[in-house]
Design a protein around this motif. Structure first.
Motif, PDB file in Angstrom:
ATOM      1  N   SER A 294       0.822  -1.219   0.000  1.00  0.00           N
ATOM      2  CA  SER A 294       0.000   0.000   0.000  1.00  0.00           C
ATOM      3  C   SER A 294       0.851   1.262   0.000  1.00  0.00           C
ATOM      4  O   SER A 294       0.430   2.311  -0.494  1.00  0.00           O
ATOM      5  N   GLY A 295       2.040   1.174   0.553  1.00  0.00           N
ATOM      6  CA  GLY A 295       2.916   2.337   0.594  1.00  0.00           C
ATOM      7  C   GLY A 295       2.503   3.340   1.645  1.00  0.00           C
ATOM      8  O   GLY A 295       1.714   3.040   2.557  1.00  0.00           O
ATOM      9  N   PHE A 296       3.023   4.554   1.520  1.00  0.00           N
ATOM     10  CA  PHE A 296       2.715   5.581   2.536  1.00  0.00           C
ATOM     11  C   PHE A 296       2.429   6.923   1.870  1.00  0.00           C
ATOM     12  O   PHE A 296       2.744   7.155   0.701  1.00  0.00           O
ATOM     13  N   ILE A 297       1.808   7.801   2.661  1.00  0.00           N
ATOM     14  CA  ILE A 297       1.463   9.162   2.228  1.00  0.00           C
ATOM     15  C   ILE A 297       2.199  10.141   3.143  1.00  0.00           C
ATOM     16  O   ILE A 297       2.211   9.980   4.368  1.00  0.00           O
ATOM     17  N   LEU A 298       2.811  11.149   2.541  1.00  0.00           N
ATOM     18  CA  LEU A 298       3.492  12.187   3.305  1.00  0.00           C
ATOM     19  C   LEU A 298       2.579  13.404   3.401  1.00  0.00           C
ATOM     20  O   LEU A 298       2.033  13.863   2.392  1.00  0.00           O
ATOM     21  N   VAL A 299       2.414  13.917   4.621  1.00  0.00           N
ATOM     22  CA  VAL A 299       1.556  15.081   4.856  1.00  0.00           C
ATOM     23  C   VAL A 299       2.392  16.176   5.506  1.00  0.00           C
ATOM     24  O   VAL A 299       2.945  15.989   6.596  1.00  0.00           O
ATOM     25  N   THR A 300       2.510  17.308   4.834  1.00  0.00           N
ATOM     26  CA  THR A 300       3.220  18.445   5.421  1.00  0.00           C
ATOM     27  C   THR A 300       2.664  19.726   4.825  1.00  0.00           C
ATOM     28  O   THR A 300       2.513  19.843   3.611  1.00  0.00           O
ATOM     29  N   LEU A 301       2.336  20.666   5.678  1.00  0.00           N
ATOM     30  CA  LEU A 301       1.726  21.924   5.240  1.00  0.00           C
ATOM     31  C   LEU A 301       2.732  23.061   5.234  1.00  0.00           C
ATOM     32  O   LEU A 301       2.389  24.223   5.480  1.00  0.00           O
ATOM     33  N   GLY A 302       3.985  22.746   4.961  1.00  0.00           N
ATOM     34  CA  GLY A 302       4.986  23.787   4.799  1.00  0.00           C
ATOM     35  C   GLY A 302       5.891  23.943   5.999  1.00  0.00           C
ATOM     36  O   GLY A 302       5.603  23.482   7.101  1.00  0.00           O
ATOM     37  N   SER A 303       6.998  24.629   5.765  1.00  0.00           N
ATOM     38  CA  SER A 303       8.010  24.779   6.802  1.00  0.00           C
ATOM     39  C   SER A 303       7.560  25.671   7.945  1.00  0.00           C
ATOM     40  O   SER A 303       8.057  25.550   9.067  1.00  0.00           O
ATOM     41  N   MET A 304       6.613  26.584   7.687  1.00  0.00           N
ATOM     42  CA  MET A 304       6.181  27.515   8.727  1.00  0.00           C
ATOM     43  C   MET A 304       4.964  27.022   9.498  1.00  0.00           C
ATOM     44  O   MET A 304       4.683  27.508  10.587  1.00  0.00           O
ATOM     45  N   PRO A 354      12.224  14.590   6.828  1.00  0.00           N
ATOM     46  CA  PRO A 354      13.150  14.721   5.698  1.00  0.00           C
ATOM     47  C   PRO A 354      12.366  14.629   4.394  1.00  0.00           C
ATOM     48  O   PRO A 354      12.325  13.586   3.737  1.00  0.00           O
ATOM     49  N   GLN A 355      11.722  15.720   4.022  1.00  0.00           N
ATOM     50  CA  GLN A 355      10.731  15.708   2.944  1.00  0.00           C
ATOM     51  C   GLN A 355      11.286  15.177   1.625  1.00  0.00           C
ATOM     52  O   GLN A 355      10.684  14.306   0.989  1.00  0.00           O
ATOM     53  N   ASN A 356      12.428  15.700   1.197  1.00  0.00           N
ATOM     54  CA  ASN A 356      12.990  15.285  -0.092  1.00  0.00           C
ATOM     55  C   ASN A 356      13.299  13.789  -0.107  1.00  0.00           C
ATOM     56  O   ASN A 356      13.042  13.100  -1.102  1.00  0.00           O
ATOM     57  N   ASP A 357      13.839  13.279   0.995  1.00  0.00           N
ATOM     58  CA  ASP A 357      14.204  11.866   1.054  1.00  0.00           C
ATOM     59  C   ASP A 357      12.968  10.970   1.067  1.00  0.00           C
ATOM     60  O   ASP A 357      12.961   9.888   0.456  1.00  0.00           O
ATOM     61  N   LEU A 358      11.910  11.418   1.739  1.00  0.00           N
ATOM     62  CA  LEU A 358      10.673  10.639   1.756  1.00  0.00           C
ATOM     63  C   LEU A 358       9.986  10.657   0.395  1.00  0.00           C
ATOM     64  O   LEU A 358       9.421   9.653  -0.039  1.00  0.00           O
ATOM     65  N   LEU A 359      10.042  11.796  -0.292  1.00  0.00           N
ATOM     66  CA  LEU A 359       9.439  11.873  -1.621  1.00  0.00           C
ATOM     67  C   LEU A 359      10.182  11.008  -2.627  1.00  0.00           C
ATOM     68  O   LEU A 359       9.610  10.573  -3.629  1.00  0.00           O
ATOM     69  N   GLY A 360      11.452  10.734  -2.367  1.00  0.00           N
ATOM     70  CA  GLY A 360      12.222   9.868  -3.247  1.00  0.00           C
ATOM     71  C   GLY A 360      12.160   8.403  -2.871  1.00  0.00           C
ATOM     72  O   GLY A 360      12.799   7.568  -3.527  1.00  0.00           O
ATOM     73  N   HIS A 361      11.395   8.070  -1.840  1.00  0.00           N
ATOM     74  CA  HIS A 361      11.283   6.683  -1.377  1.00  0.00           C
ATOM     75  C   HIS A 361      10.421   5.872  -2.346  1.00  0.00           C
ATOM     76  O   HIS A 361       9.440   6.374  -2.910  1.00  0.00           O
ATOM     77  N   LEU A 362      10.759   4.617  -2.528  1.00  0.00           N
ATOM     78  CA  LEU A 362      10.051   3.768  -3.485  1.00  0.00           C
ATOM     79  C   LEU A 362       8.587   3.540  -3.108  1.00  0.00           C
ATOM     80  O   LEU A 362       7.752   3.265  -3.971  1.00  0.00           O
ATOM     81  N   LYS A 363       8.252   3.660  -1.834  1.00  0.00           N
ATOM     82  CA  LYS A 363       6.883   3.370  -1.396  1.00  0.00           C
ATOM     83  C   LYS A 363       6.010   4.609  -1.225  1.00  0.00           C
ATOM     84  O   LYS A 363       4.891   4.500  -0.738  1.00  0.00           O
ATOM     85  N   ILE A 364       6.504   5.779  -1.626  1.00  0.00           N
ATOM     86  CA  ILE A 364       5.676   6.985  -1.534  1.00  0.00           C
ATOM     87  C   ILE A 364       4.537   6.888  -2.555  1.00  0.00           C
ATOM     88  O   ILE A 364       4.733   6.470  -3.694  1.00  0.00           O
TER      89      ILE A 364
END
Length: 524
Positions: A294-304, A354-364
């Motif tokens: 199923s993989g995973f979902i990254l949720v982030t509403l910005g650095s601020m 680590p947003q960039n690293d998670l977005l590059g993960h195979l299961k994103i």
């Protein structure tokens, strides 16, 4: 004579080239937190790593909750805020965030932010010890963030030539003299694509004309700073400083933006923070592994934005996440999570990710984001579909482009309900056309002739070697406004046409009168 001059030119070019190879002295400035500061950090690091001597002038308060960077390879000069000023920043941005989540953000919201910047600009300009030190360093070039005009005023006060690196999309076309035909270039606040119908083109044209009034109002905000810190005979306007930049660089890429005309002194360099992914921590890897296929979902509403000041919205999102098969990694300040709300079993919250690293993960499988340019650029780079929740500033503008490219959807936060939100997640994850479109945009971005760090380095060194960017700026910068708008030409043509019509009418009247007179004579 030409033969005598050639060796001198060659020697001069060699000296300039050697100067750049030895490393130029470069000043960067950062008085804004969040993605603005992260981007300027990246710029400073790239230049320092490539042999240049970089110093950043920054304030000690940077609104980037959860982010920690222990050391940097370049020198830093810091202006330390007093407790009252620090508190004022905190209260303003907290209020700004709450207002945005109440749906009260709009184009007018930029004015109070610029008013705060202008107020604190007085403080920066009064730091004579730091400014005198920076002036004595004789920097070759400065790289500034023009979103806060105080950066421009400081480098003008220091007498340093500068490059403007704008962290947002193409905007304020009249102030920056950016060619923006309203027939197919949607204005910043329009919410339109480049394919507008008649009514949208009418609205877009009025927005284009009205943008000049916004810029005039923004200039007024900094008038007091300019009058206090510059002598009467050399007071610049913000327009002067915008035009004086040796080069304009926008944090934008045409894998996201619609095609549009640009002048030679306006370049776009995007994706400085988008890079091949590094392995994530073992703790995160173990959590992701539990998701299976199923993989995973990254949720982030910005650095601020590390929290959401609306419990009802948190409940709806948490309930929606509980109903999807993916694991959820949510950047949220754990200490601010509502005590009476149980976190969904498939959700992990972290103060920073680590947003960039998670977005590059195979299961994103999906990025749920606020729609900031840096986040969208990283999503495009890694080919990850997007579900956007735009909050304020350029975010509504950005997500229109993501939807138009079919690499995602967006939903206003005030319409979020658990079932609707989870349905949108299922739709984007299960409909492979979104992933296909995201991968297509990724190929467009990654196949550029030069990676963004080389573009940045190349343009900065080009400006230094060539003694500035005057050869890139159009002559229109020196023309009065009526010549730029061709009003004198239009007046001349109109006068000529009017004169010709007048003469033709006179001739016709004379001929009629002559014929009438002859006819009358014959009758007599």
């Amino acid at each position: 004579m030409a033969g005598d001059r050639a060796p001198r030119v060659l020697i001069l070019l060699c000296i300039l080239h050697l100067h750049c190879l030895q490393g130029a002295k470069i000043l960067t400035t950062s008085f804004i937190g969040g993605s603005h500061h992260l981007l300027m950090e990246e710029i400073s690091q790239i230049l320092q790593d490539n042999g240049h001597d970089v110093r950043m002038f920054r304030q000690d308060y940077q609104k980037t909750p959860g982010y920690q960077k222990t050391s940097v390879p370049y020198a830093v000069s810091t202006y330390n805020l007093e407790e009252e000023q620090f508190k004022e920043y905190e209260e303003f941005f907290d209020l700004y965030e709450r207002e945005a989540f109440m749906g009260r953000d709009g184009p007018q919201s930029l004015s109070p932010l610029l008013t705060l910047y202008a107020k604190h600009c007085h403080l920066y300009m009064n730091q004579t010890d730091i400014l005198d030190f920076l002036k004595q360093e004789n920097y070759d070039i400065a790289i500034v963030d023009p979103f806060n005009p105080c950066h421009l005023l400081i480098v003008e006060k220091l007498g340093i030539p500068y490059i403007a690196f704008f962290p947002g999309p193409f905007s304020y076309p009249l102030g920056f003299w950016l060619p923006s035909p309203p027939s197919y270039v949607p204005m910043y606040v329009s919410g339109f694509t480049d394919r507008m119908n008649f009514l949208e083109r009418v609205i877009n044209t009025f927005l284009y004309l009205g943008s000049n009034m916004v810029e005039i109002k923004n200039e007024e905000i900094f008038r007091g700073v300019i009058e206090e810190h510059f002598p009467p005979d050399s007071r610049p306007t913000l327009s002067d400083l915008y035009h004086k930049a040796e080069l304009w660089i926008y944090n934008m890429d045409f894998s996201i933006e619609f095609p549009r005309p640009l002048l030679p002194h306006i370049q776009y360099i995007s994706g400085l923070r988008a890079k091949p992914a590094k392995p994530v921590s073992q703790d995160l890897e173990d959590f992701i592994a539990e998701s299976g296929d199923s993989g995973f979902i990254l949720v982030t509403l910005g650095s601020m934005v590390s929290t959401i000041p609306r419990t009802d919205l948190i409940r709806e999102m948490n309930s929606a996440f509980a109903s999807v098969p993916q694991k959820i990694i949510w950047r949220y300040k754990a200490s601010q999570w509502p005590e009476d709300l149980k976190l969904a079993p498939n959700v992990r919250i972290l103060d920073w990710v680590p947003q960039n690293d998670l977005l590059g993960h195979l299961k994103i499988r999906l990025l749920v984001t606020h729609g900031g340019l840096n986040s969208l650029t990283e999503a495009v780079y890694h080919g990850v579909p997007v579900l956007a929740i735009p909050l304020f500033a350029d975010q509504p503008n950005n997500v229109v482009r993501i939807k138009a490219k079919h690499m995602g959807e967006y939903i206003p936060f005030y319409t979020i309900k658990s079932d609707k939100f989870s349905d949108m997640i299922h739709k984007i994850v299960e409909d492979k056309s979104y992933k296909t479109a995201a991968m297509k945009q990724s190929v467009i971005m990654r196949s550029r002739p030069f990676p963004p760090d080389q573009q940045l380095l190349g343009w900065v060194e080009h400006i230094i070697r060539s003694g500035g960017g005057g050869h890139l700026r159009p002559y229109s910068y020196q023309q009065p406004w009526y010549q730029q708008l061709l009003l004198d030409v239009i007046l001349f043509i109109f006068s000529c046409v009017a004169l010709i019509i007048y003469i033709i009418v006179k001739v016709i009247r004379f001929l009629i009168h002559l014929l009438y007179s002859r006819k009358k004579q014959k009758q007599n």
